[in-house]
Design an enzyme around this catalytic site. Structure first.
Site, short mmCIF file in Angstrom:
data_model
loop_
_atom_site.label_atom_id
_atom_site.label_comp_id
_atom_site.label_asym_id
_atom_site.label_seq_id
_atom_site.Cartn_x
_atom_site.Cartn_y
_atom_site.Cartn_z
N ASP A 7 20.66 15.93 5.66
CA ASP A 7 20.59 14.38 6.43
C ASP A 7 21.51 15.09 7.32
O ASP A 7 22.45 14.63 7.47
CB ASP A 7 20.99 13.03 5.44
CG ASP A 7 22.01 11.78 6.11
OD1 ASP A 7 20.55 11.48 7.29
OD2 ASP A 7 22.62 10.72 6.51
N ILE A 8 20.21 15.08 8.55
CA ILE A 8 20.91 15.79 10.37
C ILE A 8 20.77 13.84 10.30
O ILE A 8 20.06 12.99 11.10
CB ILE A 8 19.69 16.14 11.04
CG1 ILE A 8 19.99 17.56 9.58
CG2 ILE A 8 21.04 16.90 12.27
CD1 ILE A 8 19.42 18.77 9.77
N ASN A 10 23.04 11.72 14.21
CA ASN A 10 24.36 12.13 15.18
C ASN A 10 24.89 13.06 15.84
O ASN A 10 25.34 13.51 16.70
CB ASN A 10 23.72 10.49 16.08
CG ASN A 10 22.87 10.46 16.44
OD1 ASN A 10 21.57 10.43 16.79
ND2 ASN A 10 22.44 8.91 15.95
N LYS A 14 25.08 16.12 6.28
CA LYS A 14 25.19 15.85 5.10
C LYS A 14 24.06 16.53 4.24
O LYS A 14 23.37 16.17 4.88
CB LYS A 14 25.33 14.27 4.70
CG LYS A 14 27.35 13.23 5.46
CD LYS A 14 27.15 12.33 5.17
CE LYS A 14 25.67 11.98 6.40
NZ LYS A 14 25.68 12.13 8.20
N GLY A 93 13.91 5.17 12.45
CA GLY A 93 14.69 6.31 11.96
C GLY A 93 14.21 6.31 10.35
O GLY A 93 14.31 5.59 9.59
N ASP A 95 16.87 7.92 8.69
CA ASP A 95 17.18 7.65 7.91
C ASP A 95 17.71 6.13 6.95
O ASP A 95 17.89 5.81 6.12
CB ASP A 95 18.73 8.20 8.75
CG ASP A 95 19.22 7.52 9.60
OD1 ASP A 95 18.24 6.73 10.31
OD2 ASP A 95 20.05 6.92 10.93
N ARG A 96 16.75 4.81 8.52
CA ARG A 96 17.07 3.95 7.72
C ARG A 96 15.68 4.09 6.81
O ARG A 96 16.24 2.89 5.91
CB ARG A 96 16.53 2.82 8.98
CG ARG A 96 17.67 2.46 10.43
CD ARG A 96 16.93 2.13 11.51
NE ARG A 96 16.52 0.76 11.73
CZ ARG A 96 15.96 -0.29 12.14
NH1 ARG A 96 14.91 0.66 13.38
NH2 ARG A 96 15.23 -1.32 11.55
N ASP A 116 24.84 0.10 7.99
CA ASP A 116 25.20 1.38 8.09
C ASP A 116 25.90 1.33 9.57
O ASP A 116 25.57 1.59 11.21
CB ASP A 116 23.60 2.21 8.33
CG ASP A 116 23.95 4.13 8.47
OD1 ASP A 116 25.03 4.16 9.08
OD2 ASP A 116 23.26 4.67 8.27
N THR A 173 46.37 -2.58 28.09
CA THR A 173 45.16 -2.27 28.31
C THR A 173 44.88 -1.68 27.16
O THR A 173 43.23 -1.68 27.21
CB THR A 173 45.04 -1.38 29.95
OG1 THR A 173 45.29 -2.02 30.88
CG2 THR A 173 43.67 -1.07 30.20
#
Length: 251
Positions: A7-8, A10, A14, A93, A95-96, A116, A173
């Site tokens: 699983d590549i 962004n 993995k 995607g 992965d989706r 996710d 801030t």
């Protein structure tokens, strides 16, 4: 039979080795190392392999898999029994889609709302009839911090502690930015869950991704009733189901 799935994403890549549906090895990398893949293939005598990538797939990695395993190409054209109504499959995607496939197998017959929380935050619903119409894509937590810094003249680039599990009060801030980003994400996630919970009976919420543990801590104190499950291996499980489905079809 051992399967190798990759699983590549962004941020990280993995990899996992599964014996049937049991995960026996996982690793995460900033960049894939072909030597590591070859070592795993030899160690576990891997039979089949597949890959999901959010960007262009790596020719060297695919060539290695083709030469040393039964390589199963993965695309949104692969369907394990889901009624897919997404209108632009070419831009869905991988992965989706892998997560939808996993939900359809492991939580079949349930209304599954998949969140996710990674580089982006994606929201997808697979209903109890195995129908998928799409979902939503939103900015991830780190991306929101970066955007505040990039698009303003004086706001600093602020980081946050994933392990703290709390949202700081905005007393200066830095903490004001942390509060705004983190509380904004929490409100967004709770809003999406509430919306889906009103539409779907017996909603099962599946949370995955690098920031899932933080969100899970926040949602434990939520007023919402649906079952919430943290499943960090949803993409991996989906890719493994692709192998199981395609290998059986071809043999």
């Amino acid at each position: 039979m051992h399967n190798l799935v990759i699983d590549i994403g962004n941020t990280n890549s993995k990899i996992a080795v599964l014996e049937d549906r049991t995960i026996v090895h996982t690793q995460a990398f900033k960049q894939l190392d072909p030597e590591v893949l070859m070592d795993l293939i030899e160690k576990y005598q891997v039979t089949c392999a597949t890959i999901s990538s959010v960007g262009p797939e790596l020719e060297e990695v695919i060539a290695l898999l083709k030469n040393n395993t039964v390589y199963i190409p993965f695309s949104t054209a692969v369907n394990t029994g889901i009624k897919n109504y997404y209108q632009t499959l070419a831009t869905l995607g991988l992965d989706r889609w892998a997560k939808i496939i996993a939900a359809n197998h492991y939580y079949k017959g349930k209304n599954c709302f998949i969140i996710d929380a990674g580089t982006c935050i994606t929201y997808d619903l697979l209903n109890a009839q195995s129908e998928y119409f799409g979902g939503s894509i939103s900015l991830g937590i780190d991306m929101r911090f970066q955007a505040l810094n990039h698009y303003t003249g004086r706001l600093p680039l602020v980081t946050w502690d994933r392990e703290a599990g709390t949202v700081p009060d905005g007393t200066d801030t830095t903490t004001a930015i942390q509060n705004g980003v983190l509380q904004g994400v929490i409100n967004e996630v709770e809003g999406f869950i509430a919306q889906q919970n009103n539409k779907n009976n017996d909603l099962t919420v599946l949370i995955t991704g690098g920031n899932a543990a933080f969100l899970l801590k926040q949602l434990k104190n939520s007023i919402f009733a649906p079952q919430i499950i943290h499943d960090p291996y949803l993409v991996i499980k989906g890719l493994n189901e692709v192998i199981a489905f395609e290998y059986v079809q071809k043999n």
